[in-house]
Write an enzyme that holds these catalytic residues in place. Sequence first.
Site, PDB file in Angstrom:
ATOM      1  N   SER A  81       9.587  -3.431   1.244  1.00  0.00           N
ATOM      2  CA  SER A  81       9.125  -3.490   2.632  1.00  0.00           C
ATOM      3  C   SER A  81       8.503  -2.190   3.121  1.00  0.00           C
ATOM      4  O   SER A  81       7.599  -2.214   3.965  1.00  0.00           O
ATOM      5  CB  SER A  81      10.267  -3.918   3.559  1.00  0.00           C
ATOM      6  OG  SER A  81      11.395  -3.096   3.369  1.00  0.00           O
TER       7      SER A  81
ATOM      8  N   HIS B  85      10.682   1.327   6.908  1.00  0.00           N
ATOM      9  CA  HIS B  85       9.561   0.597   7.501  1.00  0.00           C
ATOM     10  C   HIS B  85       8.644   1.539   8.280  1.00  0.00           C
ATOM     11  O   HIS B  85       7.417   1.512   8.116  1.00  0.00           O
ATOM     12  CB  HIS B  85      10.077  -0.499   8.434  1.00  0.00           C
ATOM     13  CG  HIS B  85      10.807  -1.584   7.725  1.00  0.00           C
ATOM     14  ND1 HIS B  85      11.447  -2.613   8.390  1.00  0.00           N
ATOM     15  CD2 HIS B  85      11.020  -1.815   6.402  1.00  0.00           C
ATOM     16  CE1 HIS B  85      12.008  -3.425   7.507  1.00  0.00           C
ATOM     17  NE2 HIS B  85      11.763  -2.958   6.302  1.00  0.00           N
TER      18      HIS B  85
END
EC number: 3.4.21.105
Length: 282
Positions: free
Chosen positions: A204, A257
């Site tokens: 991610s 992230h």
Amino acid sequence: MIRVTALSNARLALAFIDYMKTQGVDMELRPQGRYAELWLAQDEKLAQVESALEAFLLDPQHPRYQAASWRTGSLHYRGETGAGLRGWLPALRQQAGPLTLGVTALCVLVFFLMALIGDDRVMAALLYPAGPAQYGQIWRWVSHAFLHFSLLHLLFNVVWWWYLAGLTERYRGRASLAILFVLSAVVSGMVQSHFSGIFFGGLSGVVYALMGYVWWHGEKNPGGPLFMPLGVIVFALLWLIAGYFNILGIAIANAAHVAGLVTGLLMAFWQTRRGQSHGYQR
């Protein structure tokens, strides 16, 4: 009214009309036997339309045109082309280059290895470096990106990777994608380990880097092939917010992230500042 061209595929003609509408140009489709004629009322925009049509005919299945149909609500186009899963999968298969495919395969392979021989053994080999004694094990700086701890986790990351990495590899080249992958994996790993230790994994951080990278290039070169639909941008931001406020009730690597997103933005910013924003491959 000016007749611009005639296409034998009415679905593609509608897709182009939808796209031009998002660019502020209204066009009209007129059936003519087996052909769909495209007509333009604004004479002064003919050059813009002809340039856009040339790019469209080179790659009519580019997600940019499907995204335009979604934004303009062209249900007829979506229905005929089998939008959603049936419409997107052929485009995704077309755009996946060797690096995109290779990383996808490694993620899937590692996931099945974890199921077959146990999480602990695989994680012991691939986790982020635990300290100076492991800093020399160079693969660990990026291998944590291949670890996924549930099928949903794997599918979520791989689908976004396939889409965004495929676009990047196709239009910016394999070298750009490789550099972005390594940079974002290293940076997101360093930042996440500072906040949560070494027990994390997943693609991610790299995916968010690609989101930032593709979005920036799309903003700086609106007519180029790299493009992020508004819905994807909103989703990415909402996912970040949900993670920070623990709305989903699951452990999310928020720091990774954000670090990935910033890395992707900075790399795209650097490229556009150096005049590489138009250096697209075909």
